[in-house]
Design an enzyme around this catalytic site. Sequence first.
Site, PDB file in Angstrom:
ATOM      1  N   TYR A 274       0.862  -1.184   0.000  1.00  0.00           N
ATOM      2  CA  TYR A 274       0.000   0.000   0.000  1.00  0.00           C
ATOM      3  C   TYR A 274       0.897   1.232   0.000  1.00  0.00           C
ATOM      4  O   TYR A 274       1.781   1.347   0.862  1.00  0.00           O
ATOM      5  CB  TYR A 274      -0.937   0.043   1.219  1.00  0.00           C
ATOM      6  CG  TYR A 274      -1.751   1.312   1.239  1.00  0.00           C
ATOM      7  CD1 TYR A 274      -2.895   1.428   0.455  1.00  0.00           C
ATOM      8  CD2 TYR A 274      -1.333   2.427   1.967  1.00  0.00           C
ATOM      9  CE1 TYR A 274      -3.613   2.612   0.413  1.00  0.00           C
ATOM     10  CE2 TYR A 274      -2.054   3.618   1.926  1.00  0.00           C
ATOM     11  CZ  TYR A 274      -3.191   3.707   1.150  1.00  0.00           C
ATOM     12  OH  TYR A 274      -3.892   4.882   1.097  1.00  0.00           O
TER      13      TYR A 274
ATOM     14  N   ASP B  15       9.340   3.147   1.316  1.00  0.00           N
ATOM     15  CA  ASP B  15       8.152   3.856   1.808  1.00  0.00           C
ATOM     16  C   ASP B  15       8.027   3.538   3.293  1.00  0.00           C
ATOM     17  O   ASP B  15       7.485   2.513   3.679  1.00  0.00           O
ATOM     18  CB  ASP B  15       6.915   3.397   1.024  1.00  0.00           C
ATOM     19  CG  ASP B  15       5.634   4.069   1.524  1.00  0.00           C
ATOM     20  OD1 ASP B  15       5.681   4.722   2.589  1.00  0.00           O
ATOM     21  OD2 ASP B  15       4.591   3.920   0.858  1.00  0.00           O
TER      22      ASP B  15
ATOM     23  N   LYS C  84       2.976  10.279   8.324  1.00  0.00           N
ATOM     24  CA  LYS C  84       2.205   9.803   9.486  1.00  0.00           C
ATOM     25  C   LYS C  84       2.735  10.320  10.837  1.00  0.00           C
ATOM     26  O   LYS C  84       2.404  11.421  11.219  1.00  0.00           O
ATOM     27  CB  LYS C  84       2.094   8.284   9.441  1.00  0.00           C
ATOM     28  CG  LYS C  84       1.170   7.836   8.290  1.00  0.00           C
ATOM     29  CD  LYS C  84       0.524   6.494   8.528  1.00  0.00           C
ATOM     30  CE  LYS C  84      -0.641   6.264   7.593  1.00  0.00           C
ATOM     31  NZ  LYS C  84      -0.330   5.513   6.385  1.00  0.00           N
TER      32      LYS C  84
HETATM   33  C1  LIG Z   1      -0.593   5.890   4.936  1.00  0.00           C
HETATM   34  C2  LIG Z   1       0.418   5.465   3.947  1.00  0.00           C
HETATM   35  C3  LIG Z   1       0.620   6.173   2.745  1.00  0.00           C
HETATM   36  C4  LIG Z   1      -0.231   7.356   2.352  1.00  0.00           C
HETATM   37  O1  LIG Z   1      -0.101   8.439   3.220  1.00  0.00           O
HETATM   38  P1  LIG Z   1      -1.266   9.553   3.245  1.00  0.00           P
HETATM   39  O2  LIG Z   1      -0.742  10.573   4.208  1.00  0.00           O
HETATM   40  O3  LIG Z   1      -2.500   8.862   3.713  1.00  0.00           O
HETATM   41  O4  LIG Z   1      -1.404  10.081   1.866  1.00  0.00           O
HETATM   42  C5  LIG Z   1       1.615   5.729   1.891  1.00  0.00           C
HETATM   43  N1  LIG Z   1       2.374   4.658   2.183  1.00  0.00           N
HETATM   44  C6  LIG Z   1       2.226   3.970   3.333  1.00  0.00           C
HETATM   45  C7  LIG Z   1       3.110   2.808   3.615  1.00  0.00           C
HETATM   46  C8  LIG Z   1       1.221   4.329   4.239  1.00  0.00           C
HETATM   47  O5  LIG Z   1       1.044   3.621   5.351  1.00  0.00           O
END
Ligand SMILES: *Cc1c(COP(=O)(O)O)cnc(C)c1O
Length: 442
Positions: free
Chosen positions: A153, A262, A291
Site C-alpha cells: 500500500y 516507503d 504519518k
Molecule cells: C498511509 C500510507 C501512505 C499514504 O499516506 P497519506 O498521508 O494517507 O497520503 C503511503 N504509504 C504507506 C506505507 C502508508 O502507510
Amino acid sequence: MPKTAQRPALIERDRGLLWHPYAALDGPAPYAVTAADGVHLQLTAADGQTHRVIDAMSSWWCAVHGYRNPTLDAAAADQLGEFSHVMFGGLTHEPAIALAERLVAIAPGPMAHVFFADSGSVSVEVALKLAVQYQIGRGRPQRQRMLTVRGGYHGDTFAAMSMCDPVGGMHSAFPGLVAGQLFAPRPPQASYGPDGWQYDEEALQDWESAFRELAAAHRDELAAIVVEPVLQGAGGMYIYPPQCLRVMREVADDYDLLLIADEIATAFGRTGRLFACEWADIAPDVMCVGKALTGGYLTLAAVLMTERVGSVIASSELRALLHGPTFMANPLACAIAAASVDLITTHAGEQVARIEGELQAALAPARDLPVVHDVRVLGAVGVVQLDRDVDVPAVAAAAVRRGVWVRPFRDLVYTMPPYVSSAEHIAAIGAAIIGATCEVYR
Ligand SMILES: *Cc1c(COP(=O)(O)O)cnc(C)c1O
C-alpha cells in the site's frame, strides 16, 4: 452558551453532508469526537451514549505521543506566535531547516537532501518523479516503470495507487488510469519474537529467484524499486523477512535502479527500530516518511534522498525536482514535527520495546479463539487475523463498549497504540480486542 445547545447532534449534521474514507454516504454512522487527551478520545455514539476510549489506532498510526501532548502543544503555540505559513518558493525558514537537519541526521544511510510534501501519498508521487528524473539524468528516459511486490500500500493518489496490490487495491475501479507497474510476488511471511526472525528458508529462496528474474527481464524499463520495509501496513499488516530488503538493495545496485523505501507507516520506531530499513542494515536511495512525523498534529511528509540522487538530478538538463505544493514545508507543521522527532529519538526506542512485550502478552490468548487465524506482533504493532472478513461496525462497537477504539479492516483486528500508552492501556487494548472478537463471533 454551550457549543452544541439547540443544535442537532453532530452525527445528524454529518450524515449526508460529509464523505468518510472508503465509506458510503449512508454507511454506518461514525462516532463524534468531542475531546482528546493523552491516549484517550471522548466519543459520542449515534444513540447519544458517550464513551471514553483508548485510541488503539493512534489516529491511523500518527498520534504516537498522544493528544494534547504538552511538548507538541508548546511547539505549535511558539510557532503560531511567529508565523503559521509562508510559501516555500524563494523563501526559507528555521522550522523547515531544523526539521530537515534532524531527519538527515537520524535517517538510515547518508541522506543529504529533503523535499517536504503535504501528505504521504504526495511524497510517494514525488519519489516516483524523482526516480524518473534520476533515470533521465542518467541518459535513460525510457526507464519509467516501478518494480514493487504484491500486497503493498503506497497511498490513494493515482501514481501511488498504481503500486498498491493490483488485486486488493483500486486498480479495477480505474482501468486505464492506473499505470502498469511491475509486480513481483509477495515476500514470504515472517514472524519476529524472542528467538529472532522466523520464516521458511525455502520460500525465501523461491521468492529471491523470482524477484531477481523479474528484475533482470525488465531492467531496461525500470526506474526504481518501491517497497514498504519489513511491514506491509494497509495492504494487510503483513511481516516479511528483512533479508528480502537486502536482495532488493542488490538488485537495485545491479541495474542502477533507485531503492525507494516507503517508511510512511514504519518510520519513527513503530516496528522496533527507528526505521524499518535498519532491520536489514540497508540504506535506501530515497525514503518517504509521514504519518507519525508530526505526531498526528498536522499533515506533513518528507522525501529524503542521497547525495548521489540529488547530484544526478541537479546536473541533468532539468536541474530542478519538478514539484512544488502550495503548503510545502508548512512552518507550523515543521515546527511540531521537529518537536515530535526529538520526542521519538529520546523515548521511542524504550517505549516501543516495552509495548512489544506487553502486546505479546495481551494478545496471546487470542490464539485460542476458533475464529482466529494468526496473531502477530512487531514493535508497537499487534495484529489479530481472523479466518474471515471482520464485521467492522460490530467489532468496533463492541470494543468501544470495552473502552477501546479500533478500526479493523479486511480480516484484521489490530492495534498500533500511541507510544505513550502505559502497561495498563496495552492490557486494556488486548482485552478489548479479544472480548469484542468473542462477542461478535461467539
Ligand atoms: C498511509 C500510507 C501512505 C499514504 O499516506 P497519506 O498521508 O494517507 O497520503 C503511503 N504509504 C504507506 C506505507 C502508508 O502507510
